[in-house]
Design an enzyme around this catalytic site. Structure first.
Site, short mmCIF file in Angstrom:
data_model
loop_
_atom_site.label_atom_id
_atom_site.label_comp_id
_atom_site.label_asym_id
_atom_site.label_seq_id
_atom_site.Cartn_x
_atom_site.Cartn_y
_atom_site.Cartn_z
N ARG A 326 0.84 -1.20 0.00
CA ARG A 326 0.00 0.00 0.00
C ARG A 326 0.87 1.25 0.00
NH1 ARG A 326 -5.05 2.10 1.91
NH2 ARG A 326 -5.02 4.27 1.25
N ARG A 335 -5.52 1.45 -5.16
CA ARG A 335 -4.69 0.91 -4.08
C ARG A 335 -4.63 -0.61 -4.15
NH1 ARG A 335 -8.68 3.89 -0.20
NH2 ARG A 335 -8.50 5.20 -2.02
N ASP A 338 -6.79 -1.69 1.06
CA ASP A 338 -7.28 -0.68 1.99
C ASP A 338 -8.06 -1.41 3.08
OD1 ASP A 338 -7.80 1.94 2.95
OD2 ASP A 338 -9.80 1.88 2.06
N ASP A 340 -10.22 -0.39 6.49
CA ASP A 340 -10.79 0.66 7.33
C ASP A 340 -11.49 0.05 8.54
OD1 ASP A 340 -10.07 2.89 5.80
OD2 ASP A 340 -11.77 2.60 4.45
#
Length: 432
Positions: A326, A335, A338, A340
């Protein structure tokens, strides 16, 4: 707050909501950028207009179904006289967050007055006025009264928890920003409690230097000179929970072998000490939201339990992102991976490096649809939250979710490419 500065708020049917107005709440505070403001203090005044539906309370003549404005006035005064900050904009956001913490409130107008601001020309008042609702959330945490406890005897200052607001120093003392390291070198490397390896934990928002980076050894203190010992400023996001906490993680990728990357990321999460993966959603193929022109994404949601502190969990997910290449060159750009943190138990927090729940989760179908598939009864807490299935059905990007594939952890599916019509063959494909 006059009628010109106040905005009408509407309910879901487009009808004007009722209002409760509190004007002229006054308290002595210590907010400001100048030393004398922090030392001497001055009077601050707040006006608050709360937008809600009062019919149920009126019909039952029951305070439980409306806002207790006596308690709210005390909370607003506590924010005015509480933790000092530089800007009255921050004070206004804290008041708005405190009001919207009540589930029956749909919107709030806040005006913070600073009538004795240090301005060198004649003036009448300085006012910061904001409007916040369930779609435009406050950039602060709600006020929570701190329990009164007897301080423990100590020969040196004891770092305090900042479960309510970021740490602020005494008037005139050097200020250390919340979520950052002090400029004074610490006496020894700090390792985050519950970290997944013996490596030194990186500072929030960044990573520690490797063996080729600058030396971290402390210079010897000359004989006769005083040694200044620094303290790392922490807040409640650095505190380990009392027991396992439910977390929801959103994974996405659109560069390289995206399905393999997401599959490996799930394995990496499961192997991380302090994280127990309990379920994984279907894989969604979705169009990119925001950012530059780019390929479709593959997205999934992981349900897990964790005993890691929120910020330690953040660093663990960032370490996995880095392990898969990343790079953060462009906001919302393509990307390799990712991850989150969408949800961490019932924690509501806004800091420089971490917001909980994720501030845009309530409007992102590429998170909500896989989440609703793996947990149909899920509820997103906090401002803008609600039943995840209902949020998914109304999310602005819901038409960008092209399909869901169930057995993606064990079965190969078409890779992300320019062919947006590609749909996996077999019973694992679901139209959305």
């Amino acid at each position: 707050m006059n009628d010109e500065s106040r905005q009408d708020a509407l309910d879901t049917s487009g009808r004007r909501l009722d209002q409760i107005r509190l004007s002229g709440i006054t308290a002595m505070g210590y907010h400001g950028v100048f030393e004398h403001e922090r030392r001497d203090g001055q009077t601050f005044v707040a006006d608050v207009v709360v937008h809600l539906d009062t019919r149920r309370a009126a019909a039952r003549d029951d305070l439980a179904h409306t806002l207790n404005y006596g308690e709210l006035a005390e909370q607003v005064a506590a924010v005015l006289s509480g933790e000092p900050v530089d800007l009255i904009e921050t004070v206004a956001e804290r008041i708005a967050a405190t009001v919207l913490a009540s589930g029956i409130v749909q919107a709030v107008d806040v005006a913070v007055h600073k009538p004795h601001a240090p301005i060198q020309v004649p003036f009448g008042d300085v006012v910061v006025a904001i409007h916040r609702d369930r779609t435009k959330l406050p950039a602060a945490e709600p006020y929570v009264a701190r329990p009164v406890t007897e301080p423990e005897p100590s020969s040196r200052p004891v770092p305090t928890s900042t479960a309510t607001f970021p740490v602020t120093t005494a008037p005139g003392a050097p200020v250390v920003a919340s979520g950052a390291w002090s400029d004074v070198p610490a006496a020894a490397p700090v390792v985050a409690s519950g970290a997944w390896s013996d490596a030194v934990a990186p500072a929030p928002g960044g990573f520690s230097q490797g063996p080729d980076g600058p030396s971290t050894e402390l210079e010897p203190v000359p004989v006769g000179e005083a040694l200044v010992v620094g303290e790392v400023v922490t807040d409640f996001l650095d505190q380990e929970p009392d027991g396992p906490v439910e977390v929801v993680l959103a994974l996405g990728a659109n560069l390289g072998p995206a399905q393999d990357t997401l599959r490996d990321a799930v394995t990496d999460l499961a192997r991380t000490p302090g994280i127990e993966v309990r379920d994984v959603s279907a894989l969604a193929r979705t169009s990119a939201v925001g950012g530059p022109e780019q390929s479709d994404y593959l997205n999934a949601v992981v349900l897990a339990w964790t005993t890691l502190a929120p910020r330690v969990l953040l660093r663990a997910t960032q370490a996995i992102e880095l392990a898969h290449g990343r790079e953060r060159h462009e906001r919302w750009g393509p990307r390799t991976l990712d991850i989150d943190i969408v949800l961490y138990g019932s924690v509501l927090a806004v800091t420089d490096d971490l917001e909980l729940p994720h501030p845009r989760a309530h409007e992102r179908a590429f998170v909500l649809q896989p989440w609703a598939q793996v947990d149909p009864d899920a509820v997103l807490p906090g401002l803008g939250g609600g039943p995840v299935g209902a949020l998914a059905a109304t999310a602005p990007d819901r038409d960008g979710v092209r399909w869901l594939a169930l057995d993606w952890l064990t079965t190969a599916i078409p890779a992300v490419s320019g062919d947006t019509g590609a749909v996996p063959a077999g019973p694992e494909a679901q139209d959305t």
